[in-house]
Design a protein around this motif. Structure first.
Motif, short mmCIF file in Angstrom:
data_model
loop_
_atom_site.label_atom_id
_atom_site.label_comp_id
_atom_site.label_asym_id
_atom_site.label_seq_id
_atom_site.Cartn_x
_atom_site.Cartn_y
_atom_site.Cartn_z
N SER A 191 0.83 -1.21 0.00
CA SER A 191 0.00 0.00 0.00
C SER A 191 0.86 1.26 0.00
O SER A 191 0.58 2.22 -0.73
CB SER A 191 -0.93 0.00 1.21
OG SER A 191 -1.90 -1.02 1.09
N GLY A 210 -3.68 1.17 -3.04
CA GLY A 210 -3.24 2.50 -2.64
C GLY A 210 -3.52 3.49 -3.74
O GLY A 210 -3.56 3.14 -4.92
N ARG A 232 -7.72 2.18 0.51
CA ARG A 232 -6.98 0.95 0.78
C ARG A 232 -7.93 -0.09 1.35
O ARG A 232 -8.61 0.16 2.34
CB ARG A 232 -5.84 1.20 1.76
CG ARG A 232 -4.75 2.10 1.21
CD ARG A 232 -3.61 2.26 2.21
NE ARG A 232 -2.55 3.13 1.68
CZ ARG A 232 -1.41 3.40 2.31
NH1 ARG A 232 -1.18 2.87 3.50
NH2 ARG A 232 -0.51 4.19 1.76
#
Length: 205
Positions: A86, A125, A133
């Motif tokens: 992420s 992300g 997320r």
């Protein structure tokens, strides 16, 4: 002499005002009296606007197709932990957003969203923040699920009332070296007043 000038100018203004009134009345009466023509004009304007947005979408898809084969994009899917992936996705999305903003094709429609999703359409992300997320993005936007399934680029319109977002969005699947789909890169440009005004100008209002 001064009164003569005032009288002449006043007469000119009156004539122009009367002519403008009758011309405007004639044009409006033709529109009101002919709703079929009004519908045809509206249909032509809608087709023009749709064509302009479709062209914008194709430009975005072409740009995305060039990005998804690069190493920085593929490396997002090679991170160890979910948190690491992420963070890497956000960093890469920020860089891609800056790169897109410098492209001539995006001169008047700067991207607001660059998002990485996995093969199931779950957000990894995005640029600018940690939002999205873990969001099941493909469940909200079936066009993304279709792009992941088909492996083809695609464009769509996203409307998110809670975030007050209206965007023209394009997707491009990301593949590994063997051709397996790892996820998709999403690029969104806002459908704001400036954008809609530009589209209106290009399609004769």
């Amino acid at each position: 002499m001064r009164w003569k000038i005032i009288f002449v100018n006043g007469g000119v203004v009156m004539v122009v005002a009367v002519l403008t009134y009758f011309l405007l009345a004639a044009s409006l009466s033709s529109v009101v009296a002919n709703p079929a023509e009004q519908k045809r004009e509206l249909a032509r304007a809608l087709r023009g606007a749709s064509s302009q947005l479709a062209l914008d979408g194709l430009r975005m898809e072409r740009w995305l197709a060039q990005q998804v084969v690069t190493r920085p994009v593929r490396e997002v899917y090679q991170g160890g932990t979910a948190a690491a992936r992420s963070d890497w996705a956000t960093s890469a999305a920020n860089a891609l957003r800056d790169r897109a903003a410098a492209e001539p094709d995006f001169a008047r429609m700067a991207p607001a969203l660059v998002l990485f999703v996995d093969e199931r359409g779950v957000g990894i992300g995005r640029n600018g923040s940690a939002l999205m997320r873990g969001d099941r993005v493909a469940e909200s936007y079936p066009g993304l699920a279709s792009a992941l399934e088909s492996g083809l680029t695609r464009s769509d319109v996203w409307i998110h009332r809670e975030r007050q977002e209206q965007m023209l969005v394009s997707y491009a699947p990301v593949r590994d070296e063997r051709g397996r789909i790892l996820g998709a890169l999403v690029l969104g440009t806002p459908l704001n007043d400036e954008r809609l005004g530009r589209t209106s100008e290009l399609t004769s209002g």
